[in-house]
Enzyme design. Structure first.
Site, PDB file in Angstrom:
ATOM      1  N   LYS A 105       0.687  -1.026   0.128  1.00 19.38           N
ATOM      2  CA  LYS A 105      -0.234  -0.047  -0.185  1.00 19.38           C
ATOM      3  C   LYS A 105       0.437   1.147   0.101  1.00 19.38           C
ATOM      4  CE  LYS A 105      -1.505   2.702   2.725  1.00 19.38           C
ATOM      5  NZ  LYS A 105      -2.007   3.081   3.871  1.00 19.38           N
ATOM      6  N   ASP A 128      -5.968   0.894   0.569  1.00 20.56           N
ATOM      7  CA  ASP A 128      -5.915   0.929   1.674  1.00 20.56           C
ATOM      8  C   ASP A 128      -7.784   1.189   2.024  1.00 20.56           C
ATOM      9  OD1 ASP A 128      -7.528   2.888   0.846  1.00 20.56           O
ATOM     10  OD2 ASP A 128      -7.265   4.936   1.685  1.00 20.56           O
TER      11      ASP A 128
END
Length: 210
Positions: free
Chosen positions: A120, A138
């Site tokens: 991420k 996310d």
């Protein structure tokens, strides 16, 4: 979700969130990297308050490593998980100095080798600092993409792979921002505001409840 519905959904979101961009404040790839590490389990608003002060003096690997663990912990305390974050930030800064001459790398393979950096964070940096097409998954992207029917994976990696197949590559980075802001503004975790959602006619969740 069918291809034509995906296109319609993305077209609508691109208009609704035409000015959507990274909510973290940064002036360099290094600042974005540190801010993203700090953003884990913390709001972007809080991170920006912390980095506004932190980056005035400590915005490069060279200056960051001047701090001790305890000193950095005190400066980032309000971001939560501050001990682990401080440890990773200092370790990453040292690794950048030792192996990359202080320059943040721009590949997934190199970024995820930095302490505290997962896919991420790597995708956020690649997308926003280097303009490399990427989809950072996310909590908002994970929830919204599964809820509306863009993906069905049971973990962020699977969802990321599904989104990369479903969304044209030249829209990956922009779509990432659309989904984040849609999750913040309308498709909220506990109570999605389906009544005002501009993509409800294409949404798998809405079709189930209506």
């Amino acid at each position: 979700m069918k291809k034509k519905d995906i296109k319609s959904t993305l077209d609508i979101l691109s208009k609704v969130y035409s000015d959507a961009e990274c909510a973290l404040n940064f002036k360099s790839a290094y600042e974005l990297l540190i801010a993203t590490i700090l953003s884990a389990q913390c709001t972007d608003v809080r991170v920006n308050l912390v980095t506004e002060k932190l980056f005035k003096k400590y915005n490069t690997p060279e200056t960051m490593v001047e701090l001790s663990d305890v000193e950095l912990q005190e400066k980032i305390h309000s971001c939560g998980f501050y001990r682990n974050k401080a440890k990773n930030i200092l370790a990453t800064s040292r690794k950048l100095l030792m192996e990359y001459s202080g320059v943040v790398p721009d590949t997934m393979e190199e970024l995820i080798m930095l302490p505290g950096v997962g896919r991420k964070t790597a995708n956020v940096v690649m997308s926003n600092a280097f303009n490399i097409p990427a989809i950072a998954v996310d909590t908002h992207v994970f929830r919204v993409s599964k809820r509306i029917g863009l993906a069905s994976g049971d973990n962020p990696l699977k969802v990321e792979m599904e989104l990369m197949k479903a969304i044209p590559k030249d829209m990956w980075s922009r779509a990432h921002h659309f989904l984040i802001w849609h999750g913040r503004k309308i498709c909220k975790s506990r109570k999605p505001e389906c009544g005002i959602c501009p993509i409800s006619e294409y949404c798998a969740y809405y079709k189930q409840i209506s």
